[in-house]
Design a protein around this motif. Sequence first.
Motif, PDB file in Angstrom:
ATOM      1  N   TYR A  75      -4.453   1.371   4.309  1.00 57.17           N
ATOM      2  CA  TYR A  75      -5.669   0.950   5.021  1.00 57.17           C
ATOM      3  C   TYR A  75      -5.228   0.685   6.453  1.00 57.17           C
ATOM      4  O   TYR A  75      -4.338  -0.137   6.675  1.00 57.17           O
ATOM      5  N   ARG A  91      -7.270  -5.795  -2.833  1.00 57.10           N
ATOM      6  CA  ARG A  91      -6.538  -5.118  -3.913  1.00 57.10           C
ATOM      7  C   ARG A  91      -5.726  -6.073  -4.770  1.00 57.10           C
ATOM      8  O   ARG A  91      -5.363  -5.737  -5.896  1.00 57.10           O
ATOM      9  N   SER A 119      -8.988 -10.986   4.165  1.00 63.29           N
ATOM     10  CA  SER A 119      -8.054  -9.980   4.670  1.00 63.29           C
ATOM     11  C   SER A 119      -8.238  -8.724   3.834  1.00 63.29           C
ATOM     12  O   SER A 119      -8.322  -8.802   2.605  1.00 63.29           O
ATOM     13  N   GLY A 120      -8.290  -7.574   4.509  1.00 64.57           N
ATOM     14  CA  GLY A 120      -8.576  -6.329   3.799  1.00 64.57           C
ATOM     15  C   GLY A 120      -7.643  -6.092   2.620  1.00 64.57           C
ATOM     16  O   GLY A 120      -8.091  -5.799   1.507  1.00 64.57           O
ATOM     17  N   SER A 121      -6.350  -6.249   2.849  1.00 65.52           N
ATOM     18  CA  SER A 121      -5.395  -5.953   1.776  1.00 65.52           C
ATOM     19  C   SER A 121      -5.566  -6.893   0.574  1.00 65.52           C
ATOM     20  O   SER A 121      -5.146  -6.556  -0.539  1.00 65.52           O
ATOM     21  N   MET A 144      -4.440  -2.208  14.142  1.00 69.61           N
ATOM     22  CA  MET A 144      -5.326  -1.164  13.589  1.00 69.61           C
ATOM     23  C   MET A 144      -6.553  -0.949  14.473  1.00 69.61           C
ATOM     24  O   MET A 144      -7.022   0.167  14.649  1.00 69.61           O
ATOM     25  N   ALA A 172       0.836  -1.206   0.000  1.00 70.93           N
ATOM     26  CA  ALA A 172       0.000   0.000   0.000  1.00 70.93           C
ATOM     27  C   ALA A 172       0.872   1.259   0.000  1.00 70.93           C
ATOM     28  O   ALA A 172       1.834   1.358   0.763  1.00 70.93           O
ATOM     29  N   MET A 213     -15.479  -6.521   7.180  1.00 65.34           N
ATOM     30  CA  MET A 213     -14.158  -6.025   6.773  1.00 65.34           C
ATOM     31  C   MET A 213     -14.283  -4.789   5.878  1.00 65.34           C
ATOM     32  O   MET A 213     -13.699  -4.711   4.805  1.00 65.34           O
ATOM     33  N   SER A 230      -1.636  -6.938  12.133  1.00 67.40           N
ATOM     34  CA  SER A 230      -2.255  -5.705  11.644  1.00 67.40           C
ATOM     35  C   SER A 230      -3.686  -5.600  12.163  1.00 67.40           C
ATOM     36  O   SER A 230      -4.153  -4.511  12.486  1.00 67.40           O
ATOM     37  N   ARG A 231      -4.356  -6.743  12.240  1.00 67.22           N
ATOM     38  CA  ARG A 231      -5.753  -6.700  12.683  1.00 67.22           C
ATOM     39  C   ARG A 231      -5.875  -6.112  14.078  1.00 67.22           C
ATOM     40  O   ARG A 231      -6.692  -5.230  14.342  1.00 67.22           O
ATOM     41  N   ASP A 244       5.051  -1.222   6.493  1.00 66.97           N
ATOM     42  CA  ASP A 244       3.748  -1.755   6.876  1.00 66.97           C
ATOM     43  C   ASP A 244       3.781  -2.286   8.306  1.00 66.97           C
ATOM     44  O   ASP A 244       4.526  -1.760   9.111  1.00 66.97           O
ATOM     45  N   SER A 296      -1.025 -11.957   3.742  1.00 64.15           N
ATOM     46  CA  SER A 296      -2.398 -12.418   3.698  1.00 64.15           C
ATOM     47  C   SER A 296      -3.074 -11.877   2.430  1.00 64.15           C
ATOM     48  O   SER A 296      -4.085 -12.410   2.001  1.00 64.15           O
ATOM     49  N   LYS A 303     -10.834  -0.470  10.585  1.00 63.92           N
ATOM     50  CA  LYS A 303     -12.090  -0.957   9.999  1.00 63.92           C
ATOM     51  C   LYS A 303     -13.265  -0.234  10.620  1.00 63.92           C
ATOM     52  O   LYS A 303     -13.259   0.045  11.817  1.00 63.92           O
TER      53      LYS A 303
END
Length: 323
Positions: free
Chosen positions: A18, A141, A136-138, A192, A14, A27, A188-189, A279, A104, A21
């Motif tokens: 991001y 993309r 997973s959010g990423s 964040m 990224a 998500m 990361s979960r 990251d 992920s 959430k």
Amino acid sequence: TSQIASARAHTNIALIKYWGKKDQQLMLPMNGSLSLTLDHFYTDTTVEFNSIYTEDTFYLDQKKIETTKITPFLDLVRQMNPQAGFARIYSSNHVPNAAGLASSASAFAALALAASTAAGLNLTRRELSRLARRGSGSATRSIYGGFVEWQPGTSDLDSYAIPIDEKVDWDIEMLAVIIDRQQKKISSRTGMQRVVTTSPYYPAWITSTNQDLSAAIQAVKEHNLQLLGQLAESNALRMHALNLSARPPFSYFEPASLVAMEIIEKLRSEGICCYYTLDAGPNVKVICSKAESPQIIRALSTAFTPEQIVEAFPGPGVKLIEC
Ligand code: DP6
């Protein structure tokens, strides 16, 4: 009866992050983000649904792994086709020197395509992006190649990625400086979520990231490496500043991260166009041009071994491969 499919997805880094959430179940991210998919790091995944299986089993790089994250994800696929039973999943990460960059993002993007195809579904890329998001959010993309924007949306239906520049026919590359191959200190979960609930700066992050995002998309369209790099570096530093402002505070930086960051800042003061981003870990990724990367690698080599410096270029979106 058995149905099988294999897919390959590449990881993404990224440039506008991001980090938070608004809906942890679906998500849905607090803000939009922008990434570059990389050629060098990818995951291959095979999924086989078979009516004789009595549970899901998951092998990662030949090792059996628990399915606590995989089974809820496959349940989403089974909701779309109730005929699909339990599955065997085989994944392998392709990362030079086990760089700690397997993510992920590539994992769930590959799983979304392999599992949905094996289940006989023929999802569009938009549907795949929405499905990958649930893992997973990423990963939202990594369905697309090149520069990708994740539009935050307000519901399951409108939170997905769109390609901004899939071909990338201009001079940009990323150098990854591998400082740690280990697991993250704080996932990361968790990180964040802690920031969202405890940092007094979070509202300012949202406002400024939304501004960074529109400016960065414009910079991609204009092929403006300098502006894109400036925005990415500043956005990353603000994300890491949020972590320091959380309670309890945390940081992903290691002493060696700061060494790499200083080398890049010094090169910049000498007129070389290079910027960094970090990251949820200590590795430093440098945004630069192919034309100038040899000089940057030389400067980084004063503090890091050749194995620690990995070159990566823009890469493609998710695709089916031979089983
Ligand atoms: C710093 O996608 O790993 O890389 O959605 O909880 O699985 P979950 O988190 P994840 O977070 C990625 C955070 C980041 C920034 C980014 O990729 O945008």
